[in-house]
Scaffold this active site. Sequence first.
Site, PDB file in Angstrom:
ATOM      1  N   GLY A  72      10.026   7.851  -1.092  1.00 59.55           N
ATOM      2  CA  GLY A  72       8.967   7.917  -0.102  1.00 59.55           C
ATOM      3  C   GLY A  72       8.931   6.746   0.850  1.00 59.55           C
ATOM      4  O   GLY A  72       8.659   6.907   2.045  1.00 59.55           O
ATOM      5  N   THR A  73       9.188   5.541   0.349  1.00 58.21           N
ATOM      6  CA  THR A  73       9.140   4.368   1.219  1.00 58.21           C
ATOM      7  C   THR A  73      10.178   4.453   2.318  1.00 58.21           C
ATOM      8  O   THR A  73       9.891   4.176   3.490  1.00 58.21           O
ATOM      9  CB  THR A  73       9.340   3.087   0.391  1.00 58.21           C
ATOM     10  OG1 THR A  73       8.249   2.940  -0.526  1.00 58.21           O
ATOM     11  CG2 THR A  73       9.397   1.863   1.283  1.00 58.21           C
ATOM     12  N   ASN A 159      -3.647   7.808  -1.811  1.00 60.52           N
ATOM     13  CA  ASN A 159      -3.105   7.528  -3.136  1.00 60.52           C
ATOM     14  C   ASN A 159      -4.085   6.816  -4.059  1.00 60.52           C
ATOM     15  O   ASN A 159      -3.966   6.895  -5.276  1.00 60.52           O
ATOM     16  CB  ASN A 159      -1.837   6.682  -3.015  1.00 60.52           C
ATOM     17  CG  ASN A 159      -2.067   5.415  -2.214  1.00 60.52           C
ATOM     18  OD1 ASN A 159      -2.369   5.481  -1.022  1.00 60.52           O
ATOM     19  ND2 ASN A 159      -1.938   4.259  -2.847  1.00 60.52           N
ATOM     20  N   GLN A 187       1.418  12.023  -2.197  1.00 60.74           N
ATOM     21  CA  GLN A 187       0.467  12.384  -3.248  1.00 60.74           C
ATOM     22  C   GLN A 187       0.037  13.844  -3.161  1.00 60.74           C
ATOM     23  O   GLN A 187      -0.526  14.378  -4.118  1.00 60.74           O
ATOM     24  CB  GLN A 187      -0.781  11.492  -3.151  1.00 60.74           C
ATOM     25  CG  GLN A 187      -0.525  10.025  -3.425  1.00 60.74           C
ATOM     26  CD  GLN A 187      -0.205   9.731  -4.880  1.00 60.74           C
ATOM     27  OE1 GLN A 187      -0.528  10.508  -5.776  1.00 60.74           O
ATOM     28  NE2 GLN A 187       0.446   8.612  -5.130  1.00 60.74           N
ATOM     29  N   GLY A 208      10.364  12.263  -5.258  1.00 60.09           N
ATOM     30  CA  GLY A 208      10.564  13.004  -6.494  1.00 60.09           C
ATOM     31  C   GLY A 208       9.687  12.586  -7.648  1.00 60.09           C
ATOM     32  O   GLY A 208       9.160  13.424  -8.376  1.00 60.09           O
ATOM     33  N   HIS A 209       9.513  11.288  -7.849  1.00 59.10           N
ATOM     34  CA  HIS A 209       8.901  10.828  -9.097  1.00 59.10           C
ATOM     35  C   HIS A 209       7.394  11.025  -9.154  1.00 59.10           C
ATOM     36  O   HIS A 209       6.780  10.785 -10.193  1.00 59.10           O
ATOM     37  CB  HIS A 209       9.255   9.359  -9.361  1.00 59.10           C
ATOM     38  CG  HIS A 209       8.546   8.376  -8.486  1.00 59.10           C
ATOM     39  ND1 HIS A 209       7.525   7.583  -8.962  1.00 59.10           N
ATOM     40  CD2 HIS A 209       8.705   8.053  -7.196  1.00 59.10           C
ATOM     41  CE1 HIS A 209       7.089   6.806  -7.989  1.00 59.10           C
ATOM     42  NE2 HIS A 209       7.791   7.078  -6.906  1.00 59.10           N
ATOM     43  N   CYS A 337       2.184  -0.202  -6.075  1.00 56.20           N
ATOM     44  CA  CYS A 337       2.977  -1.116  -5.255  1.00 56.20           C
ATOM     45  C   CYS A 337       2.267  -2.446  -5.014  1.00 56.20           C
ATOM     46  O   CYS A 337       2.892  -3.415  -4.617  1.00 56.20           O
ATOM     47  CB  CYS A 337       3.307  -0.457  -3.914  1.00 56.20           C
ATOM     48  SG  CYS A 337       4.252   1.072  -4.089  1.00 56.20           S
TER      49      CYS A 337
END
Length: 397
Positions: A72-73, A159, A187, A208-209, A337
């Site tokens: 995502g980042t 998030n 999210q 994915g995670h 994060c």
Amino acid sequence: MPERTVYLDHAATTPMVPAAIEAMTEHLRDVGNASSLHASGRRARRVVEESRETIASVLGCRPGEVVFTSGGTEADNLALKGVAWSRRDADPRRVRVLASAVEHHAVLDPLHWLETADGFEVSLVPVDAAGRVDLDALRAAVERDPSSIALVSVMWANNEVGTVQPVAEVVELCSPYGVPVHTDAIQAVGAVPVDFAASGVDTLALTGHKIGGPYGVGALLARRELAITALVHGGGQERDIRSGTIDVPAIAGFAAAVELAVKSQGEYAERVGALRDRLVRGVLEVAPDAILNGAAPGSADGRLPGNAHFSFPGCEGDALLMLLDAQGIECSTGSACSAGVPQPSHVLIAMGASDEVARASLRFSLGHSTTPADVDTLVAALGPCVERARAAGGLGG
């Protein structure tokens, strides 16, 4: 040691689902670079393209609009920098970027870099007490000088506090001026309905995670007609805007997770939403002065089904987290994060909370493996932990 772990930090990462594990492991022993022309390379390429088609079919986009990334980042960075650079190259007046004040740091930090290192002008649009972007403020910012705007970024769902943003209204506001809209939907995918084409956004990030897939793989959905400048240069994989050897097993696992998450979204939201409501009721029973942050569950504004974010006046959030952790209950003080950084949540501050209330917060996030017993275990342990956190010297409780 606790007999079992109660995992309530699914917004940070969620366990892989069997379908993703099976799809990924099926290809771990395979050899072949997806860019190679020989038979092994073509087999790898077929896995990648079938995965691309799977993701496109469930998220409402064309296969060519799926750009695989490391997560995502990277997807957020590619959208923000890549679109901003391309728009400015086409018209030097386009140096303004608008974003909501509650974006994830994967959006805020690239924007800070664009402002401090590359001459862009970044404006953060305020939100209301529930964390919902102020559309009137956004409209005023756009209409002030639409020709100077490179892009607008508003996340699909927050998030930390779980508030679902009015993405359709943001697009409706920007489209008459030809202003592209990016949304961080990391999210949202699998939790609420997400359709790329129907939403009207120009770029969308997912990973994915967060949905039962592997770490280190994600995607940017990007309209084919939108010019995007590459961040990483090399072999020209992924539409020449994201070079790098493609991780075939991870992409296969990612596609399996996306497909399962989207197709089961309705059932997931109903089951997990009911557990979330049970958790909220239980927390407020054992800690009546706790503050539920974000949109009310079931409200018209919308909230992610697995999100329950509270402030506990008089407690230090980190201290309360560690007391729960000692009981085998794992949660978060907010975004993973920024975990461990001794500063109040920028999301809660933007929503109008004081520094003390912002630092006294915990996020309980539920997911596909959460059970009623997990919720009940948290509720049973929370009251004594809150008392101990306050007795230990919280925040003026």
